[in-house]
Scaffold this motif. Structure first.
Motif, short mmCIF file in Angstrom:
data_model
loop_
_atom_site.label_atom_id
_atom_site.label_comp_id
_atom_site.label_asym_id
_atom_site.label_seq_id
_atom_site.Cartn_x
_atom_site.Cartn_y
_atom_site.Cartn_z
N THR A 37 -7.75 -7.94 12.23
CA THR A 37 -6.89 -8.43 11.16
C THR A 37 -7.11 -9.88 10.77
O THR A 37 -6.81 -10.28 9.64
CB THR A 37 -5.41 -8.29 11.56
N ARG A 93 0.86 -1.19 0.00
CA ARG A 93 0.00 0.00 0.00
C ARG A 93 0.89 1.24 0.00
O ARG A 93 1.99 1.22 0.57
CB ARG A 93 -0.89 0.04 1.24
N GLY A 101 -3.31 2.02 9.32
CA GLY A 101 -4.31 1.60 8.36
C GLY A 101 -3.73 0.66 7.32
O GLY A 101 -4.34 -0.36 6.97
N ASN A 102 -2.52 0.97 6.85
CA ASN A 102 -1.87 0.08 5.89
C ASN A 102 -1.49 -1.26 6.50
O ASN A 102 -1.54 -2.29 5.85
CB ASN A 102 -0.62 0.76 5.32
N LYS A 130 -4.63 -8.15 6.45
CA LYS A 130 -5.86 -8.84 6.06
C LYS A 130 -5.74 -9.42 4.66
O LYS A 130 -6.24 -10.53 4.39
CB LYS A 130 -7.06 -7.89 6.15
N GLN A 131 -5.07 -8.70 3.76
CA GLN A 131 -4.94 -9.18 2.39
C GLN A 131 -4.11 -10.45 2.30
O GLN A 131 -4.49 -11.41 1.62
CB GLN A 131 -4.31 -8.10 1.51
N LEU A 167 -3.14 -2.82 8.85
CA LEU A 167 -4.38 -3.61 8.92
C LEU A 167 -4.77 -4.15 7.55
O LEU A 167 -5.09 -5.34 7.40
CB LEU A 167 -5.51 -2.76 9.50
N GLU A 168 -4.74 -3.29 6.53
CA GLU A 168 -5.18 -3.70 5.20
C GLU A 168 -4.27 -4.75 4.59
O GLU A 168 -4.74 -5.74 4.02
CB GLU A 168 -5.24 -2.47 4.29
N THR A 169 -2.96 -4.54 4.68
CA THR A 169 -2.03 -5.51 4.07
C THR A 169 -2.05 -6.84 4.81
O THR A 169 -1.93 -7.90 4.20
CB THR A 169 -0.60 -4.96 4.01
#
Length: 502
Positions: A226, A32, A53-54, A60-61, A56-58
């Protein structure tokens, strides 16, 4: 059951999450971007909410591809020289001042007046510079006293994420601590005398620990956000410079590597702090608490390479003067240009220079240009100039002149012409590592693996780092470059005091 390490790397512009198996294979990855905020007066900041935020997003991905039960540990690498003030509850009091923030240059003179520069270098292995967190903290105390007063700790990027994951506040590792300007390299403790001389509160500094130490465990709230398993161990990891060292395979005394990106650095593993009488290079703590890294950074390596490609490639849209760099075409032509570019010499000081000359007023220049030169001569001279700058650093840290293989990592290892030039100029073999652009995440993963007992030692862990290419110096090139390297240095000394317009 397979066991994986989840490594997070916070670069200057990108956040990367990579899952590694025990044998070093990449199982999953995600990236991200996050914005960097620039303003007048040297202000360069990032929002720690973007980091989180990044994360959490990465996370989860990548967990969409693997079962989180296989994650044996989490570790970090991140950009260094930052300064994020947080309160007693770990809440940021402002955006983080990142490494490029130089607003404290306005008070640099005050620090010089209070602290002996030579003593500072002897203790910390670093120069007095506005990029260092110690000066940023001093600036905050005098320019934003309310922030300084409320601050419980001044953290680095990875330290903030480790806190958010575990709830354990006020921890950092030796490598990040050693690039603050406030750590005594020999004792690996904060140097009280420096904080006293600057009237700064040393208790606001986080506790420095080994990069392999488990700082805590994933909290229940983060597990829900996560998909990570609650209680997964979190290893503090290290700064990107130290992680790159291990990720390049340099784990023993004398091991040397070059990192080639927009900026570049040359680094060697040493067992005691490297104190240069001329302060041309600096020293940080290695991920391994038994070692240090001595290194010198040049300001525009890949930056100069990209610049010359843009200037000399074809314009595809004259209305917008749009250029598409023709890297592959130039790569073929550069191999036809003789070593030394027909006597053309380039200084790659497009943004000033750090090691070894430390002159932010220096600028780039071509010498020896004639009607016989063409664009490919100019392009090759730029690559040779970058190699000479790297050589200027290498000869400082390799003062004994010993022959040693040099590992190379980073995004610019794709040009074989460029790598051969560096091998010829340094007169040393160059090893290109597989996954050379992933060295920082590999280093973070190894720190995590050693921390949780996946690997018995750093040496054992390097079995996962493979070499993909090998370059050796070409003798007749080496002779040409040895002479031209001396000319490169002499030319700089003759014009170093010249004041350029910008």
């Amino acid at each position: 059951m397979p066991a994986y390490i989840l490594a997070h790397d916070l670069g200057t512009t990108n956040h990367k999450c990579v899952v590694y198996s025990e044998n070093g294979e990449i199982v999953a990855s995600a990236t991200r971007k996050y914005p960097t905020l620039y303003s007048q007066g040297g202000m360069v900041e990032q929002n720690p909410d973007d980091w989180w935020g990044n994360f959490l997003e990465t996370t989860k991905q990548v967990l969409e591809k693997i079962d989180p039960i296989h994650i044996a540990g989490i570790s970090f690498s991140a950009h260094m020289n930052g300064c994020l003030p947080v309160d007693d509850n770990g809440q940021p009091l402002m955006r983080s001042m990142i490494h490029a923030d130089t607003r404290s240059s306005e008070i640099e003179r005050d620090v010089y007046d209070k602290v002996c520069e030579d003593q500072f270098y002897q203790l910390t292995g670093n120069r007095i510079d506005s990029r260092y967190p110690l000066l940023k903290i001093y600036w905050l105390k005098h320019r934003k006293p309310e922030v300084y007063k409320k601050a419980r700790f001044f953290l680095q990027a990875k330290d903030y994420l480790a806190y958010k994951l575990t709830g354990v506040l006020g921890m950092t590792d030796y490598s990040d601590a050693s690039l603050t300007g406030g750590l005594n390299l020999s004792t690996r403790r904060w140097e009280d005398s420096l904080y006293s001389e600057l009237a700064l509160d040393v208790t606001k500094m986080p506790n420095p620990i080994s990069s392999t130490e488990i700082v805590g465990y994933v909290q229940k709230s983060v597990a829900k956000l996560t998909g990570l398993i609650e209680g997964t161990p979190v290893v503090i990891g290290g700064g990107d410079g130290a992680c790159a060292t291990v990720g390049s395979g340099c784990v023993s005394k004398g091991d040397t590597y070059i990192s080639m990106g927009t900026t570049a650095w040359v680094s060697k593993v040493v067992d005691t702090p490297f104190i240069d009488p001329q302060k041309r290079v600096f020293t940080i703590c290695d991920l391994n608490p038994h070692y240090y890294n001595v290194l010198g950074t040049m300001q525009t390596a890949g930056g100069a390479y990209e610049w010359v490609m843009k200037q000399l490639s074809s314009i595809v849209d004259w209305d917008e003067v749009k250029v598409v760099p023709e890297y592959d075409q130039f790569e073929r032509q550069l191999k036809q240009v003789p070593a030394g570019s027909r006597g053309l010499i380039f200084h790659p000081y497009l943004l000033g220079e750090r090691s070894p000359i430390w002159n932010d007023k220096a600028r780039g220049s071509f010498f020896g240009l004639s009607l016989e030169h063409h664009r490919f001569d100019l392009a090759k001279a730029v690559l040779e100039g970058i190699a000479y700058s790297l050589g200027s650093i290498y000869e400082v840290i390799n003062y004994d002149g010993a022959e040693r293989e040099i590992s190379m990592i980073g995004g610019l290892v794709k040009s074989e012409s460029f790598i051969q030039i560096i091998s010829d100029v340094l007169s040393q073999p160059i090893l290109i590592k597989r996954n050379a652009s992933e060295a920082t995440t590999i280093g973070a993963a190894i720190a995590g693996g050693v921390g949780i007992g996946m690997y018995p030692s750093f040496m054992a862990a390097t079995s996962i780092i493979k070499t993909s290419q090998h370059f050796t110096p070409i003798e007749h090139h080496r002779i040409v470059y040895k002479k031209q390297f001396e000319q490169f240095k002499e030319l700089y000394h003759r014009i170093q005091d010249f004041q350029f317009a910008n």
